[in-house]
Structure formats: C-alpha cells, structure tokens
Design a protein around this motif. Structure first.
Motif, PDB file in Angstrom:
ATOM      1  N   ILE A  51       1.103  -1.232   0.089  1.00 42.18           N
ATOM      2  CA  ILE A  51       0.263  -0.064  -0.140  1.00 42.18           C
ATOM      3  C   ILE A  51       0.926   1.705  -0.414  1.00 42.18           C
ATOM      4  CG2 ILE A  51      -1.747   1.381   1.127  1.00 42.18           C
ATOM      5  CD1 ILE A  51      -2.637  -1.604   2.590  1.00 42.18           C
ATOM      6  N   PRO A  52       0.019   1.981  -1.267  1.00 44.64           N
ATOM      7  CA  PRO A  52       1.484   3.356  -1.464  1.00 44.64           C
ATOM      8  C   PRO A  52       1.329   3.815   0.001  1.00 44.64           C
ATOM      9  CG  PRO A  52      -0.237   3.424  -3.003  1.00 44.64           C
ATOM     10  CD  PRO A  52      -0.303   2.190  -1.904  1.00 44.64           C
ATOM     11  N   GLU A  53       2.568   4.970   1.166  1.00 44.03           N
ATOM     12  CA  GLU A  53       2.609   4.957   2.072  1.00 44.03           C
ATOM     13  C   GLU A  53       1.553   6.108   2.944  1.00 44.03           C
ATOM     14  OE1 GLU A  53       5.878   7.245   4.734  1.00 44.03           O
ATOM     15  OE2 GLU A  53       6.902   6.298   3.486  1.00 44.03           O
ATOM     16  N   GLY A  54       1.466   7.005   1.223  1.00 48.74           N
ATOM     17  CA  GLY A  54       0.447   8.350   1.843  1.00 48.74           C
ATOM     18  C   GLY A  54      -1.358   7.446   2.169  1.00 48.74           C
ATOM     19  N   PHE A  55      -1.192   6.405   1.821  1.00 47.66           N
ATOM     20  CA  PHE A  55      -2.603   6.017   2.956  1.00 47.66           C
ATOM     21  C   PHE A  55      -2.506   4.496   4.038  1.00 47.66           C
ATOM     22  CE2 PHE A  55      -2.868   6.857  -1.784  1.00 47.66           C
ATOM     23  CZ  PHE A  55      -4.220   7.604  -2.345  1.00 47.66           C
ATOM     24  N   HIS A  56      -1.228   4.564   4.349  1.00 45.42           N
ATOM     25  CA  HIS A  56      -0.464   3.743   5.607  1.00 45.42           C
ATOM     26  C   HIS A  56      -1.880   3.983   6.501  1.00 45.42           C
ATOM     27  CE1 HIS A  56       3.619   2.091   4.370  1.00 45.42           C
ATOM     28  NE2 HIS A  56       2.311   2.016   3.502  1.00 45.42           N
ATOM     29  N   ALA A  57      -2.196   5.514   7.404  1.00 42.59           N
ATOM     30  CA  ALA A  57      -2.720   5.482   8.095  1.00 42.59           C
ATOM     31  C   ALA A  57      -3.986   5.655   8.376  1.00 42.59           C
ATOM     32  CB  ALA A  57      -2.695   7.641   8.464  1.00 42.59           C
ATOM     33  N   PRO A  58      -5.275   6.228   6.494  1.00 44.41           N
ATOM     34  CA  PRO A  58      -6.216   5.673   6.063  1.00 44.41           C
ATOM     35  C   PRO A  58      -6.473   4.269   6.061  1.00 44.41           C
ATOM     36  CG  PRO A  58      -5.181   7.217   4.643  1.00 44.41           C
ATOM     37  CD  PRO A  58      -4.129   6.590   5.431  1.00 44.41           C
ATOM     38  N   HIS A  59      -5.826   3.288   6.078  1.00 41.46           N
ATOM     39  CA  HIS A  59      -5.921   2.301   6.253  1.00 41.46           C
ATOM     40  C   HIS A  59      -6.007   1.473   7.725  1.00 41.46           C
ATOM     41  CE1 HIS A  59      -5.071  -2.588   5.407  1.00 41.46           C
ATOM     42  NE2 HIS A  59      -4.517  -2.074   6.207  1.00 41.46           N
ATOM     43  N   HIS A  60      -4.980   1.705   8.616  1.00 40.04           N
ATOM     44  CA  HIS A  60      -4.909   1.613   9.277  1.00 40.04           C
ATOM     45  C   HIS A  60      -6.284   1.714  10.650  1.00 40.04           C
ATOM     46  CE1 HIS A  60      -1.315  -0.239   9.145  1.00 40.04           C
ATOM     47  NE2 HIS A  60      -0.228   0.934   9.444  1.00 40.04           N
ATOM     48  N   LEU A  61      -6.277   2.720   9.720  1.00 40.10           N
ATOM     49  CA  LEU A  61      -8.281   3.742  10.587  1.00 40.10           C
ATOM     50  C   LEU A  61      -9.431   2.617  10.271  1.00 40.10           C
ATOM     51  CD1 LEU A  61      -9.354   5.903  11.985  1.00 40.10           C
ATOM     52  CD2 LEU A  61      -9.492   6.803  10.161  1.00 40.10           C
ATOM     53  N   GLY A  62      -9.469   2.327   8.949  1.00 44.28           N
ATOM     54  CA  GLY A  62     -10.552   1.459   8.497  1.00 44.28           C
ATOM     55  C   GLY A  62     -10.317   0.254   8.529  1.00 44.28           C
ATOM     56  N   PHE A  63      -9.145   0.022   9.283  1.00 40.63           N
ATOM     57  CA  PHE A  63      -8.909  -1.338   9.591  1.00 40.63           C
ATOM     58  C   PHE A  63      -9.461  -1.652  10.347  1.00 40.63           C
ATOM     59  CE2 PHE A  63      -6.116  -5.834  10.516  1.00 40.63           C
ATOM     60  CZ  PHE A  63      -6.918  -6.270   8.992  1.00 40.63           C
ATOM     61  N   SER A  64      -8.709  -0.882  11.770  1.00 40.93           N
ATOM     62  CA  SER A  64      -8.833  -1.249  13.266  1.00 40.93           C
ATOM     63  C   SER A  64     -11.344  -0.457  13.274  1.00 40.93           C
ATOM     64  CB  SER A  64      -8.498  -0.092  13.827  1.00 40.93           C
ATOM     65  OG  SER A  64      -6.808   0.015  14.093  1.00 40.93           O
ATOM     66  N   GLN A  80     -10.696   1.868  -6.929  1.00 44.24           N
ATOM     67  CA  GLN A  80      -9.732   1.952  -7.604  1.00 44.24           C
ATOM     68  C   GLN A  80      -8.461   2.657  -7.225  1.00 44.24           C
ATOM     69  OE1 GLN A  80     -10.190   4.103 -11.077  1.00 44.24           O
ATOM     70  NE2 GLN A  80      -8.340   5.107 -11.421  1.00 44.24           N
ATOM     71  N   LEU A  81      -8.031   1.515  -6.670  1.00 45.89           N
ATOM     72  CA  LEU A  81      -6.237   2.419  -5.506  1.00 45.89           C
ATOM     73  C   LEU A  81      -5.092   1.702  -6.621  1.00 45.89           C
ATOM     74  CD1 LEU A  81      -7.993   0.025  -2.572  1.00 45.89           C
ATOM     75  CD2 LEU A  81      -7.680   2.786  -2.700  1.00 45.89           C
ATOM     76  N   LYS A  82      -4.257   1.937  -5.602  1.00 38.79           N
ATOM     77  CA  LYS A  82      -3.542   1.579  -6.441  1.00 38.79           C
ATOM     78  C   LYS A  82      -2.099   1.268  -5.033  1.00 38.79           C
ATOM     79  CE  LYS A  82      -1.882   5.862  -8.109  1.00 38.79           C
ATOM     80  NZ  LYS A  82      -1.360   7.579  -7.953  1.00 38.79           N
ATOM     81  N   GLY A  83      -1.563  -0.385  -5.663  1.00 38.48           N
ATOM     82  CA  GLY A  83      -0.829  -0.909  -4.872  1.00 38.48           C
ATOM     83  C   GLY A  83       1.116  -0.566  -5.713  1.00 38.48           C
ATOM     84  N   ILE A  84       1.517  -1.494  -4.676  1.00 40.33           N
ATOM     85  CA  ILE A  84       3.354  -0.579  -4.619  1.00 40.33           C
ATOM     86  C   ILE A  84       4.069  -2.877  -5.254  1.00 40.33           C
ATOM     87  CG2 ILE A  84       5.571  -0.348  -3.428  1.00 40.33           C
ATOM     88  CD1 ILE A  84       3.831   2.086  -4.147  1.00 40.33           C
ATOM     89  N   THR A  85       4.144  -2.109  -6.491  1.00 43.50           N
ATOM     90  CA  THR A  85       5.770  -3.332  -6.997  1.00 43.50           C
ATOM     91  C   THR A  85       6.467  -3.642  -5.540  1.00 43.50           C
ATOM     92  OG1 THR A  85       6.183  -2.020  -8.290  1.00 43.50           O
ATOM     93  CG2 THR A  85       4.600  -3.891  -8.982  1.00 43.50           C
ATOM     94  N   LYS A  86       7.359  -4.805  -6.014  1.00 46.32           N
ATOM     95  CA  LYS A  86       8.453  -4.800  -5.554  1.00 46.32           C
ATOM     96  C   LYS A  86       9.623  -3.456  -5.343  1.00 46.32           C
ATOM     97  CE  LYS A  86      12.323  -8.760  -4.872  1.00 46.32           C
ATOM     98  NZ  LYS A  86      13.053 -10.435  -4.849  1.00 46.32           N
ATOM     99  N   ASP A  87       9.532  -3.195  -6.437  1.00 46.96           N
ATOM    100  CA  ASP A  87      10.495  -2.250  -7.249  1.00 46.96           C
ATOM    101  C   ASP A  87      10.607  -0.682  -6.517  1.00 46.96           C
ATOM    102  OD1 ASP A  87       8.606  -1.532  -8.835  1.00 46.96           O
ATOM    103  OD2 ASP A  87      10.684  -2.480 -10.942  1.00 46.96           O
ATOM    104  N   GLY A  88       8.654  -0.640  -6.474  1.00 48.01           N
ATOM    105  CA  GLY A  88       8.925   0.433  -5.538  1.00 48.01           C
ATOM    106  C   GLY A  88       7.482   1.693  -6.249  1.00 48.01           C
ATOM    107  N   LYS A  89       7.020   0.557  -7.602  1.00 48.50           N
ATOM    108  CA  LYS A  89       6.361   1.500  -8.698  1.00 48.50           C
ATOM    109  C   LYS A  89       5.184   1.289  -8.260  1.00 48.50           C
ATOM    110  CE  LYS A  89       4.772   0.481 -13.179  1.00 48.50           C
ATOM    111  NZ  LYS A  89       4.326  -0.489 -14.818  1.00 48.50           N
ATOM    112  N   GLU A  90       4.437   1.941  -8.741  1.00 52.36           N
ATOM    113  CA  GLU A  90       2.844   2.570  -8.345  1.00 52.36           C
ATOM    114  C   GLU A  90       1.961   1.662  -9.438  1.00 52.36           C
ATOM    115  OE1 GLU A  90       1.186   5.653  -6.899  1.00 52.36           O
ATOM    116  OE2 GLU A  90       2.744   6.176  -4.715  1.00 52.36           O
TER     117      GLU A  90
END
Length: 115
Positions: A51-64, A80-90
């Motif tokens: 998950i892109p870093e900018g979405f970590h906080a909203p993810h944790h909040l929603g998950f909790s 429609q969201l973004k995912g992170i590849t192993k090489d850091g590409k969105e």
C-alpha cells in the motif's frame, strides 16, 4: 470458510489474502507476476507493504474501525487504488476486497485487477 486455496477466486488477476492482523497469508501466481514479489518474500509481511505510504494511516484507521464495529463501506465494492510492486513502482488497480470470519477471526482477500 474454505481455505484460501479452495476459494473460487479469479486466477487471471492478482489475489492477496491476509489474516485478522493484516499479515499476508496467500498470494497467487498472477500476483507474483504483476507485483514482482515471490510468495516466500511477501507472505508474513503486513499488507501495508503493498500500500502506498500516503495511504497507511487511512488503511490502519479503516481496518481498526472494521475490526471493532464489523461494518464497512469498502468491502464488496470495486475501488480504484494503487499497489506497490517489489521495485517500488505504483500500479493502479481495481481492488475488490472481501472479508469473512473463520474460527472467530476475520480473514480478508482481494483481487487487484491492473487498470
């Protein structure tokens, strides 16, 4: 619930599953092909790894919130969201997230259809 390997999930799109704390328990071969992680590298990692870093906080909040209320506005709807590849590409993808209780704990899985 059947084990994730027995679920009738689309196999031509990336699939990822997590347990109730957000740790990845399963990825299919299409996930590894698209996102670059092999199963041994990604299984056991927290879902925020993809998950892109900018979405970590909203993810944790929603998950909790979901774990405490068992109510969701994002499950079973295409997102429609973004995912992170192993090489850091969105990668922009249509996520379809589902959840089910198994032995008293929530499990989650999603298809991540690249757009």
């Amino acid at each position: 619930m059947k084990s994730i390997g027995e679920l009738k999930l689309e196999t031509d799109v990336p699939v990822v599953a997590t347990e109730h704390q957000g740790f990845i328990t399963y990825v299919n071969e299409r996930f590894t092909a698209v996102f670059g992680w092999n199963a041994a590298e990604i299984i056991g990692q927290n879902i925020t790894t993809i998950i892109p870093e900018g979405f970590h906080a909203p993810h944790h909040l929603g998950f909790s919130r979901f774990l405490s209320t068992e109510k969701s506005t994002i499950l079973n709807h295409p997102l429609q969201l973004k995912g992170i590849t192993k090489d850091g590409k969105e990668i922009e993808a249509e996520h379809f997230i589902q959840a089910e209780q198994h032995q008293g704990q929530w499990v989650f899985w999603a298809t991540l259809r690249p757009l």
